[in-house]
Motif scaffolding. Sequence first.
Motif, PDB file in Angstrom:
ATOM      1  N   ALA A  59       0.823  -1.210   0.000  1.00  0.00           N
ATOM      2  CA  ALA A  59       0.000   0.000   0.000  1.00  0.00           C
ATOM      3  C   ALA A  59       0.855   1.256   0.000  1.00  0.00           C
ATOM      4  CB  ALA A  59      -0.930   0.001   1.215  1.00  0.00           C
ATOM      5  N   SER A  60       1.922   1.232   0.785  1.00  0.00           N
ATOM      6  CA  SER A  60       2.726   2.437   0.873  1.00  0.00           C
ATOM      7  C   SER A  60       3.373   2.751  -0.471  1.00  0.00           C
ATOM      8  CB  SER A  60       3.785   2.278   1.957  1.00  0.00           C
ATOM      9  OG  SER A  60       4.560   1.146   1.715  1.00  0.00           O
ATOM     10  N   LYS A  61       3.562   1.708  -1.287  1.00  0.00           N
ATOM     11  CA  LYS A  61       4.171   1.951  -2.590  1.00  0.00           C
ATOM     12  C   LYS A  61       3.143   2.417  -3.601  1.00  0.00           C
ATOM     13  CE  LYS A  61       7.724  -1.567  -2.583  1.00  0.00           C
ATOM     14  NZ  LYS A  61       7.784  -2.958  -3.007  1.00  0.00           N
ATOM     15  N   TYR A  62       1.982   1.771  -3.636  1.00  0.00           N
ATOM     16  CA  TYR A  62       1.125   1.929  -4.800  1.00  0.00           C
ATOM     17  C   TYR A  62      -0.154   2.715  -4.568  1.00  0.00           C
ATOM     18  CZ  TYR A  62       4.185  -1.710  -6.475  1.00  0.00           C
ATOM     19  OH  TYR A  62       5.278  -2.437  -6.821  1.00  0.00           O
ATOM     20  N   ILE A  63      -0.696   2.689  -3.368  1.00  0.00           N
ATOM     21  CA  ILE A  63      -2.027   3.264  -3.207  1.00  0.00           C
ATOM     22  C   ILE A  63      -1.991   4.367  -2.153  1.00  0.00           C
ATOM     23  CG2 ILE A  63      -4.456   2.638  -3.133  1.00  0.00           C
ATOM     24  CD1 ILE A  63      -3.532  -0.261  -2.884  1.00  0.00           C
ATOM     25  N   PRO A  64      -1.724   5.598  -2.545  1.00  0.00           N
ATOM     26  CA  PRO A  64      -1.623   6.645  -1.531  1.00  0.00           C
ATOM     27  C   PRO A  64      -2.903   6.830  -0.739  1.00  0.00           C
ATOM     28  CG  PRO A  64      -1.626   7.584  -3.747  1.00  0.00           C
ATOM     29  CD  PRO A  64      -1.491   6.115  -3.907  1.00  0.00           C
ATOM     30  N   ILE A  65      -4.053   6.544  -1.362  1.00  0.00           N
ATOM     31  CA  ILE A  65      -5.296   6.821  -0.654  1.00  0.00           C
ATOM     32  C   ILE A  65      -5.502   5.833   0.488  1.00  0.00           C
ATOM     33  CG2 ILE A  65      -7.010   5.459  -1.903  1.00  0.00           C
ATOM     34  CD1 ILE A  65      -8.389   8.383  -2.107  1.00  0.00           C
ATOM     35  N   ILE A  66      -4.932   4.653   0.378  1.00  0.00           N
ATOM     36  CA  ILE A  66      -4.986   3.726   1.509  1.00  0.00           C
ATOM     37  C   ILE A  66      -3.887   4.086   2.507  1.00  0.00           C
ATOM     38  CG2 ILE A  66      -4.599   1.342   2.212  1.00  0.00           C
ATOM     39  CD1 ILE A  66      -6.129   0.413  -0.129  1.00  0.00           C
ATOM     40  N   ALA A  67      -2.708   4.392   1.963  1.00  0.00           N
ATOM     41  CA  ALA A  67      -1.590   4.693   2.854  1.00  0.00           C
ATOM     42  C   ALA A  67      -1.821   5.986   3.630  1.00  0.00           C
ATOM     43  CB  ALA A  67      -0.309   4.790   2.049  1.00  0.00           C
ATOM     44  N   SER A  68      -2.686   6.875   3.096  1.00  0.00           N
ATOM     45  CA  SER A  68      -2.850   8.171   3.749  1.00  0.00           C
ATOM     46  C   SER A  68      -3.688   8.078   5.010  1.00  0.00           C
ATOM     47  CB  SER A  68      -3.507   9.152   2.780  1.00  0.00           C
ATOM     48  OG  SER A  68      -4.881   8.891   2.667  1.00  0.00           O
ATOM     49  N   VAL A  69      -4.476   7.024   5.153  1.00  0.00           N
ATOM     50  CA  VAL A  69      -5.368   6.940   6.301  1.00  0.00           C
ATOM     51  C   VAL A  69      -4.564   6.467   7.515  1.00  0.00           C
ATOM     52  CG1 VAL A  69      -7.451   5.875   7.189  1.00  0.00           C
ATOM     53  CG2 VAL A  69      -7.277   6.419   4.787  1.00  0.00           C
ATOM     54  N   SER A  70      -4.712   7.188   8.614  1.00  0.00           N
ATOM     55  CA  SER A  70      -3.826   6.911   9.742  1.00  0.00           C
ATOM     56  C   SER A  70      -4.083   5.526  10.331  1.00  0.00           C
ATOM     57  CB  SER A  70      -4.009   7.969  10.810  1.00  0.00           C
ATOM     58  OG  SER A  70      -5.297   7.879  11.344  1.00  0.00           O
ATOM     59  N   GLU A  71      -5.289   5.018  10.183  1.00  0.00           N
ATOM     60  CA  GLU A  71      -5.542   3.711  10.797  1.00  0.00           C
ATOM     61  C   GLU A  71      -4.986   2.563   9.950  1.00  0.00           C
ATOM     62  OE1 GLU A  71     -10.109   3.046   9.282  1.00  0.00           O
ATOM     63  OE2 GLU A  71      -9.725   3.806  11.273  1.00  0.00           O
ATOM     64  N   HIS A  72      -4.407   2.884   8.804  1.00  0.00           N
ATOM     65  CA  HIS A  72      -3.768   1.828   8.018  1.00  0.00           C
ATOM     66  C   HIS A  72      -2.257   1.785   8.226  1.00  0.00           C
ATOM     67  CE1 HIS A  72      -7.385   2.072   5.114  1.00  0.00           C
ATOM     68  NE2 HIS A  72      -7.607   1.246   6.096  1.00  0.00           N
ATOM     69  N   GLN A  73      -1.761   2.546   9.176  1.00  0.00           N
ATOM     70  CA  GLN A  73      -0.325   2.545   9.421  1.00  0.00           C
ATOM     71  C   GLN A  73       0.055   1.329  10.275  1.00  0.00           C
ATOM     72  OE1 GLN A  73       1.275   4.904   7.882  1.00  0.00           O
ATOM     73  NE2 GLN A  73      -0.631   5.877   7.280  1.00  0.00           N
ATOM     74  N   PRO A  74       1.280   0.871  10.147  1.00  0.00           N
ATOM     75  CA  PRO A  74       1.709  -0.207  11.038  1.00  0.00           C
ATOM     76  C   PRO A  74       1.950   0.337  12.452  1.00  0.00           C
ATOM     77  CG  PRO A  74       3.521   0.473   9.642  1.00  0.00           C
ATOM     78  CD  PRO A  74       2.318   1.239   9.178  1.00  0.00           C
TER      79      PRO A  74
ATOM     80  N   MET B 275      -1.438  -3.400  10.070  1.00  0.00           N
ATOM     81  CA  MET B 275      -2.375  -2.277  10.049  1.00  0.00           C
ATOM     82  C   MET B 275      -2.915  -2.062  11.443  1.00  0.00           C
ATOM     83  SD  MET B 275      -5.112  -2.370   7.053  1.00  0.00           S
ATOM     84  CE  MET B 275      -4.596  -2.525   5.366  1.00  0.00           C
ATOM     85  N   VAL B 276      -2.808  -0.861  11.927  1.00  0.00           N
ATOM     86  CA  VAL B 276      -3.174  -0.633  13.324  1.00  0.00           C
ATOM     87  C   VAL B 276      -4.666  -0.840  13.541  1.00  0.00           C
ATOM     88  CG1 VAL B 276      -3.489   1.847  13.113  1.00  0.00           C
ATOM     89  CG2 VAL B 276      -2.785   0.896  15.274  1.00  0.00           C
ATOM     90  N   ARG B 277      -5.487  -0.659  12.504  1.00  0.00           N
ATOM     91  CA  ARG B 277      -6.928  -0.801  12.731  1.00  0.00           C
ATOM     92  C   ARG B 277      -7.307  -2.246  13.003  1.00  0.00           C
ATOM     93  NH1 ARG B 277     -10.502  -0.270   7.277  1.00  0.00           N
ATOM     94  NH2 ARG B 277     -12.196  -0.257   8.746  1.00  0.00           N
ATOM     95  N   LEU B 278      -6.471  -3.197  12.552  1.00  0.00           N
ATOM     96  CA  LEU B 278      -6.793  -4.599  12.775  1.00  0.00           C
ATOM     97  C   LEU B 278      -6.487  -5.039  14.199  1.00  0.00           C
ATOM     98  CD1 LEU B 278      -5.803  -6.087   9.384  1.00  0.00           C
ATOM     99  CD2 LEU B 278      -8.052  -5.691  10.287  1.00  0.00           C
ATOM    100  N   MET B 279      -5.987  -4.107  14.991  1.00  0.00           N
ATOM    101  CA  MET B 279      -5.855  -4.344  16.424  1.00  0.00           C
ATOM    102  C   MET B 279      -7.215  -4.734  16.989  1.00  0.00           C
ATOM    103  SD  MET B 279      -3.061  -3.773  18.183  1.00  0.00           S
ATOM    104  CE  MET B 279      -2.201  -2.250  18.257  1.00  0.00           C
ATOM    105  N   LEU B 280      -8.248  -4.245  16.345  1.00  0.00           N
ATOM    106  CA  LEU B 280      -9.610  -4.541  16.760  1.00  0.00           C
ATOM    107  C   LEU B 280      -9.921  -6.033  16.650  1.00  0.00           C
ATOM    108  CD1 LEU B 280     -12.171  -3.085  17.559  1.00  0.00           C
ATOM    109  CD2 LEU B 280     -12.772  -2.974  15.171  1.00  0.00           C
ATOM    110  N   VAL B 281      -9.386  -6.686  15.633  1.00  0.00           N
ATOM    111  CA  VAL B 281      -9.611  -8.115  15.470  1.00  0.00           C
ATOM    112  C   VAL B 281      -8.749  -8.894  16.458  1.00  0.00           C
ATOM    113  CG1 VAL B 281      -9.499 -10.006  13.816  1.00  0.00           C
ATOM    114  CG2 VAL B 281     -10.172  -7.757  13.067  1.00  0.00           C
ATOM    115  N   LEU B 282      -7.595  -8.315  16.771  1.00  0.00           N
ATOM    116  CA  LEU B 282      -6.706  -8.963  17.733  1.00  0.00           C
ATOM    117  C   LEU B 282      -7.308  -8.949  19.135  1.00  0.00           C
ATOM    118  CD1 LEU B 282      -3.910  -9.993  18.776  1.00  0.00           C
ATOM    119  CD2 LEU B 282      -3.236  -7.614  18.903  1.00  0.00           C
ATOM    120  N   ALA B 283      -8.009  -7.855  19.470  1.00  0.00           N
ATOM    121  CA  ALA B 283      -8.455  -7.681  20.852  1.00  0.00           C
ATOM    122  C   ALA B 283      -9.240  -8.875  21.399  1.00  0.00           C
ATOM    123  CB  ALA B 283      -9.254  -6.390  20.980  1.00  0.00           C
TER     124      ALA B 283
END
Lengths: 776, 352
Positions: free
Chosen positions: A347-362, A411-419
């Motif tokens: 994502a960080s390479k190819y899709i800025p619109i996904i990479a731009s969302v803060s909840e998609h950061q590692p 992806m930090v948002r998937l912390m939700l699935v981990l919880a």
Amino acid sequence: MAALESPQPGTTSAMRHAFGNVLSVLILVLIGVLAFSIRLFSVIKYESVIHEFDPYFNYRVTQFLSKNGIYEFWNWFDDRTWYPLGRVIGGTVYPGLTLTAGTIWWVLNSINIPLSVETVCVFTAPVFSAFASWATYLLTKEVKGSGAGLAAAALLAMVPSYISRSVAGSYDNEAVAIFALIYTFYLYIKTLNTGSLFYATLNAIAYFYMVCSWGGYTFIINLIPMHVLLCIVTGRYSPRLYIAYAPLVVLGTLLAALVPVVGFNAVLTSEHFASFLVFIIIHVVALVYYIKGILSPKMFKVAVTLVVSIGLVVCFLVVAILVALVASSPTGGWSGRSLSLLDPTYASKYIPIIASVSEHQPPTWPSYFMDINVLAFLVPAGIIACFSPLSDASSFVVLYIVMSVYFSGVMVRLMLVLAPAACIMSGIALSQAFDVFTGSIKYQLGGSSNSTDDAEDTSTSNAPKDDASASKTDKGEEIVKERSSKKGKKKEREPADKPSVKSKIKKKALVLPLEASIVALLLLIMLGAFYVIHCVWAAAEAYSAPSIVLTSQSRDGLHVFDDFRESYAWLSHNTDVDDKVASWWDYGYQTTAMANRTVIVDNNTWNNTHIATVGTAMSSPEKAAWEIFNSLDVKYVLVVFGGLIGYPSDDINKFLWMVRIGGGVFPHIKEADYLRDGQYRIDSEATPTMLNCLMYKLSYYRFVETDGKAYDRVRRTEIGKKNFKLTHFEEVFTSHHWMVRIYKLKPARNRIRGRSKKKTSSGSKSSKSAKKNPWV
Amino acid sequence: MRSTMAVNTKLISLLFLLATVSSVFSSSFSDSDSDSDLINELVSLRSNSESGVIHLDDHGISKFLTSASTPRPYSILVFFDATQLHSKNELRLQELRREFGIVSASFLANNNNNGSNRNKLFFCEIEFSQAQSSFQLFGVNALPHIRLVSPLISNLRDESGQMDQSDYSRLAESMAEFVEQRTKLTVGPIQRPPLLSKPQIGIIVALIVISTPFIIKRILKGETLIHDRRLWLSGAIFVYFFSVAGTMHNIIRKMPMFIQDRNDPNKLVFFYQGSGMQLGAEGFAVGFLYTVVGLLLAFVTNVLVRVKNLNAQRLIMLLALFVSFWAVKKVVYLDNWKTGYGIHPYWPSSWR
């Protein structure tokens, strides 16, 4: 846990069970109350209001549903957004949340409880988090007994990661989806433990609800096949496994295809292929086992070569077909978000619109401490506890935690699935630790006189799995069990139970030193207390802000910044109902929901070009921007500005993403033009392109009038260009704290003379501008 | 990030003058014969080079670019390379050079039947140590740098043909897009060399096919490595450790294990303050602390209970408790330090 800590030595085991059950129910009710009430901080500290961005869209859809009914909702074409394209809402949303809240509202109203739609929406998430903790109890009980179940449920009720997505007012898909996720897993394990078709059917329906609710359902449809494959490969195939899996794939896929937003994706995209592949494999394996059952060992050896070769041919054929299908689609059939899970750098390479969302950061390590807190310490113990002994159910939760912890790392948002997984694991670890420590204490305090009696006692309380002994199987027991599984659930329990109890009695009582156990218990309780403190703090301070109303605590008391609602109200009262409002996509949902005005782009980022057009307009000089906006029929432009009060997530801070996304489609916008030596700055060192772009001008217009120096509190500097006039835009509204500024496009009349002059003078330039601006 | 090279300004201006003069001079005497000679020479050079990238030096540059008359019958895409900078990984020179070769090879392969298009674009590379004056001629002082010299360009310092960072961000694919946009030639689909050659794939497939029956037999018997629970257990724990340590963050963001202190270059910084970022060593340290507590707890509840000697039990357990306590305390301390959150309990107001 508490139920198991205090068994009365004198009473019969039946009484003890009854008492334990009543206590368990009581504890579960309290856990539900806890889960609900810990999420009310946002209502108490602020007010009963929908939060953030996406929830506003869901709220608007729910309003539409409750007003117009389900059929209208299904066919709803929304012309208030993505102007001039519009958006088909019915076919592009996951309807689970909306339908759930709509149903709750309808039921409440039909029994004469007149709650508003908004109230129902605000409190949907807390209610469902109570459900989720009960589902966690059921799931963990299937794996390791009710003691672990209660501990896991209590942990889940207040795990910060889940709170962050389910506080009152956070009306988003995840609110119901996490419940659906856990419940689907519970039913899968229940089916696996009982081999009952009834639960298998329920499982498919729960899966359907999950598909309705959230795109994260692909996690389920990949995790369960993986577990099935794991079971087969490690020689744990059983008819129960078949019953748990085959109906889920057939019914689940059929049901999933009923959801418009999924549709034929349920059979066409690569995310689902794993389940079909495993579906075929399990049939081959089932056939092998069947033949093994009806033939003598010698005959079987002959047959196995035959079957294996046929099975291999079939498998290879299917694999070849799948590979061909995958290869024929451009991205290999995978959506961008899934791909970035497999290849994290994608994502960080190819899709800025996904990479731009803060909840998609590692995430970094503090994110884990923030979101699952002390559970991070307990999970390894839980994993080990699941391996001793390893059953089908416990191997599933191990797989669940491993996959989810890896994905959360991407992806930090998937912390939700981990919880939930972390809660289950920690519940198991805590319960095991409490069993061992309290068991040791009780054994040694009980004295040596009735030691044999107590040893037996501890051994049973050491194993809280008695209630759900179906899950606790050693390898030897499994054979007994498989035979008996046909006879039904009740009978199957006894043969599975007896050998384990007997083997425990034979062992020496497993105890630890008394004083060390007491210290360990105290430390564990301290750890738990710290967890509670952390969770309450996180719920109250970190996750309760609705971000639509802001507050700040200063020496002279509490300040409330209600600028967003102020300006949306202004829009709805002072503009024509069909006026188009342009803003960055973050504010699209709110504008349509609160101001009821048409927007150009919104948070459903389905059309990159459209977003890039708005990004380009914001990064262009005034005139070019006016032309782009005018070509889109835009009347008003809304910018969010935090420089006066120090609100950091304003448009100037998001501006580089606008440039990047705009430049991705229209190459004349270059990021380098906005950076001085690679640094993004807005002071006197800023580049001329930056100082002349629309976003800068709209944000800082008349800003110097506030304090005379034009000091930006977010960027902590004086701005570069202070006194300037707007030529193509006029200010119509600035909110109380200057957080929202609305500008009107000046009518074209003023420019006629200039334009006609230009037409005659420059022929070559017009071709250039046509290339630059696709909308003119 | 960018490394600058020494630029001899005097030499540049002299060369620049020379180049302009010579190009002006030669342009008046150009004819189609010399054009086709040049093309033939380029084609022969190309056929001798790997993946069709011609290695040029100062002499070649002057021959094919500066002294050839404009409009030249071909475009040249130049990759500026410097062997001495290959050790700097952040420049990605070698990777880009490889991708450049792939674009070139794809261009040749896709235009195989179209001789005229095939000879309108040539892929060249020049290396800094062999062609310093050409670097100055182009005005290149930072790498990576890729430049398209279109037929009309006579002044090589004209940077209009420069490939932006965004144009090679997606490697060969975006380079090809750039070329197609500028030259109106089609590069066509990028043909990457497969990871394994065809015979290798054949051998692997054959091995898999042959070994499957044996593997299945062993699986049915239940005596492979995958039946070993300890393997699964350690795998699971490792993945957990790997993730909570934030290793994915370090890989995606390419974080170093530690950095140098800005104020004191001799000191190394292992822990970075601020929650948005972490260093490699920091992640592993905390990941270890996260994991060790659970492992000790599991050790105490599963293994230690079986030990017969009471004193050994007592000693080991107290040690384990102490280590766990310390680890939790350390993480809490580090977290407060790194994020700056003030986590505090809420007491009833009457208790204060």
